[in-house]
Design a protein around this motif. Structure first.
Motif, PDB file in Angstrom:
ATOM      1  N   ASN A 166     -13.160   3.188   7.692  1.00  0.00           N
ATOM      2  CA  ASN A 166     -11.843   3.651   7.270  1.00  0.00           C
ATOM      3  C   ASN A 166     -11.993   5.035   6.686  1.00  0.00           C
ATOM      4  N   ARG A 167     -10.871   5.695   6.537  1.00  0.00           N
ATOM      5  CA  ARG A 167     -10.951   6.969   5.814  1.00  0.00           C
ATOM      6  C   ARG A 167      -9.861   7.007   4.748  1.00  0.00           C
ATOM      7  N   LYS A 168     -10.121   7.844   3.749  1.00  0.00           N
ATOM      8  CA  LYS A 168      -9.193   8.013   2.638  1.00  0.00           C
ATOM      9  C   LYS A 168      -7.949   8.748   3.140  1.00  0.00           C
ATOM     10  N   PRO A 169      -6.764   8.328   2.706  1.00  0.00           N
ATOM     11  CA  PRO A 169      -5.562   9.048   3.145  1.00  0.00           C
ATOM     12  C   PRO A 169      -5.551  10.492   2.664  1.00  0.00           C
ATOM     13  N   ARG A 170      -5.005  11.350   3.505  1.00  0.00           N
ATOM     14  CA  ARG A 170      -4.874  12.760   3.118  1.00  0.00           C
ATOM     15  C   ARG A 170      -3.636  12.936   2.229  1.00  0.00           C
ATOM     16  N   PRO A 171      -3.582  14.048   1.450  1.00  0.00           N
ATOM     17  CA  PRO A 171      -2.402  14.275   0.601  1.00  0.00           C
ATOM     18  C   PRO A 171      -1.089  14.298   1.395  1.00  0.00           C
TER      19      PRO A 171
ATOM     20  N   ASN B  26       0.840  -1.199   0.000  1.00  0.00           N
ATOM     21  CA  ASN B  26       0.000   0.000   0.000  1.00  0.00           C
ATOM     22  C   ASN B  26       0.870   1.243   0.000  1.00  0.00           C
ATOM     23  N   ILE B  27       0.249   2.377  -0.339  1.00  0.00           N
ATOM     24  CA  ILE B  27       0.969   3.645  -0.203  1.00  0.00           C
ATOM     25  C   ILE B  27       1.218   3.898   1.293  1.00  0.00           C
ATOM     26  N   LEU B  28       0.152   3.864   2.103  1.00  0.00           N
ATOM     27  CA  LEU B  28       0.318   4.064   3.545  1.00  0.00           C
ATOM     28  C   LEU B  28       0.669   2.742   4.215  1.00  0.00           C
ATOM     29  N   LYS B  29       1.561   2.813   5.169  1.00  0.00           N
ATOM     30  CA  LYS B  29       1.993   1.584   5.835  1.00  0.00           C
ATOM     31  C   LYS B  29       1.251   1.325   7.142  1.00  0.00           C
ATOM     32  N   TYR B  30       0.442   2.307   7.553  1.00  0.00           N
ATOM     33  CA  TYR B  30      -0.374   2.130   8.759  1.00  0.00           C
ATOM     34  C   TYR B  30      -1.807   2.525   8.434  1.00  0.00           C
ATOM     35  N   ARG B  31      -2.725   1.951   9.153  1.00  0.00           N
ATOM     36  CA  ARG B  31      -4.136   2.312   8.956  1.00  0.00           C
ATOM     37  C   ARG B  31      -4.341   3.783   9.344  1.00  0.00           C
ATOM     38  N   PRO B  32      -4.969   4.566   8.477  1.00  0.00           N
ATOM     39  CA  PRO B  32      -5.234   5.963   8.855  1.00  0.00           C
ATOM     40  C   PRO B  32      -6.132   6.009  10.092  1.00  0.00           C
ATOM     41  N   ASP B  33      -5.834   6.939  10.981  1.00  0.00           N
ATOM     42  CA  ASP B  33      -6.661   7.030  12.188  1.00  0.00           C
ATOM     43  C   ASP B  33      -8.060   7.544  11.822  1.00  0.00           C
TER      44      ASP B  33
END
Ligand code: URA
Length: 283
Positions: free
Chosen positions: A175-180, A160-167
């Motif tokens: 879940n929420r979409k990652p921020r820029p 994945n782009i993010l390596k941790y679950r977004p808070d």
């Protein structure tokens, strides 16, 4: 008419250059047009070489070196490079802005010398618990897609782009979409995973994966999907995220994702049966 031809070519090139100066990282071009342009660019005359350069400028998003310029690592070297990278991520000072409080590292899974790499957005609750990407409902669907192509999770690489679950402050589930800023922070780690693996093809699952790899785009995933892009020399196939497929069970969306996979299989010169070609086609 050669004069007209050059005039048109010049106008096209300056239009593409001005788009690039304005920050446009790539333009929409169908795979058919791209391959017919590339075919004509093979003829060795200067006009088609200019055309080839223009196509490259329009479709190559950055001046960064091709990932294939770096020396290819042996399996052992890849393993130790990935282990080092994972240690590095674990040692990041956990800023509450970028990491959820109780999140687990979801680094990546699969074969380190895979030809095919799938890139998603961010771990969800199931992935956070397991420490493995794409194991929840969307992941199970991704596994089915991989299996339908006669591959399995152990022969590709998934990250994945993010390596941790977004808070998700104030939310008990979902879940929420990652921020820029999160995409920007985490992309360099994925970039190093790509450099270690040196895949021959990347499948970008959904808009966030496309944005991480190719920069933000005014064009939505619906228009991007199905058309090859390049990330530092690696062909990238954007397609819908499996969660979108779960929300939108329409036959035509399934077929679109499958057509994207057929293009990937063709690019990797994998055998494709008649049955596979016909999946999700209404007779
Ligand atoms: N969605 C993603 O983008 N990644 C996962 O790992 C799971 C769901």
């Amino acid at each position: 008419m050669p004069g007209d031809y050059y005039q048109l070519l010049d106008a096209t090139i300056s239009h593409l250059e001005s788009l690039r100066q304005r920050g446009v990282r790539y333009v929409d071009i169908s795979s058919e047009s791209l391959s017919s342009l590339a075919k004509s660019a093979k003829q060795k005359n200067s006009a088609s070489l200019v055309a080839q350069a223009a196509i490259k400028a329009a479709t190559q998003p950055s001046n960064e070196p091709s990932i294939y310029d770096s020396p290819q690592l042996s399996c052992d070297e890849k393993e130790s490079a990935m282990a080092k990278l994972s240690e590095e991520i674990l040692s990041i000072d956990k800023s509450p802005e970028l990491l959820a409080s109780k999140a687990n590292l979801v680094f990546g899974t699969g074969k380190l010398d895979a030809e095919l790499m799938f890139i998603g957005e961010a771990p969800g609750a199931d992935e956070d618990q397991a420490g493995v990407p794409f194991v929840g409902k969307a992941g199970q669907l991704l596994t089915k897609i991989i299996n339908a192509a006669n591959l399995d999770r152990e022969t590709v690489y998934i990250a994945n782009i993010l390596k941790y679950r977004p808070d998700t402050p104030g939310q008990a589930f979902g879940n929420r979409k990652p921020r820029p800023d999160e995409i920007k922070f985490w992309f360099p780690y994925l970039r190093r995973q790509i450099e270690i693996i040196q895949p021959r093809v990347i499948v970008a699952l959904g808009a966030t994966a496309v944005e991480g790899l190719l920069g933000s785009t005014p064009t939505g995933i619906t228009r991007l999907r199905g058309n090859w892009r390049l990330y530092r020399g690696v062909p990238v196939m954007p397609t819908f995220h499996p969660s979108y497929l779960l929300r939108n069970q329409s036959w035509s969306v399934k077929r679109q994702v499958w057509e994207d996979m057929l293009q990937v299989m063709e690019r990797l010169k994998m055998p494709i049966s008649e049955k596979q070609r016909g999946y999700f086609l209404r007779s």
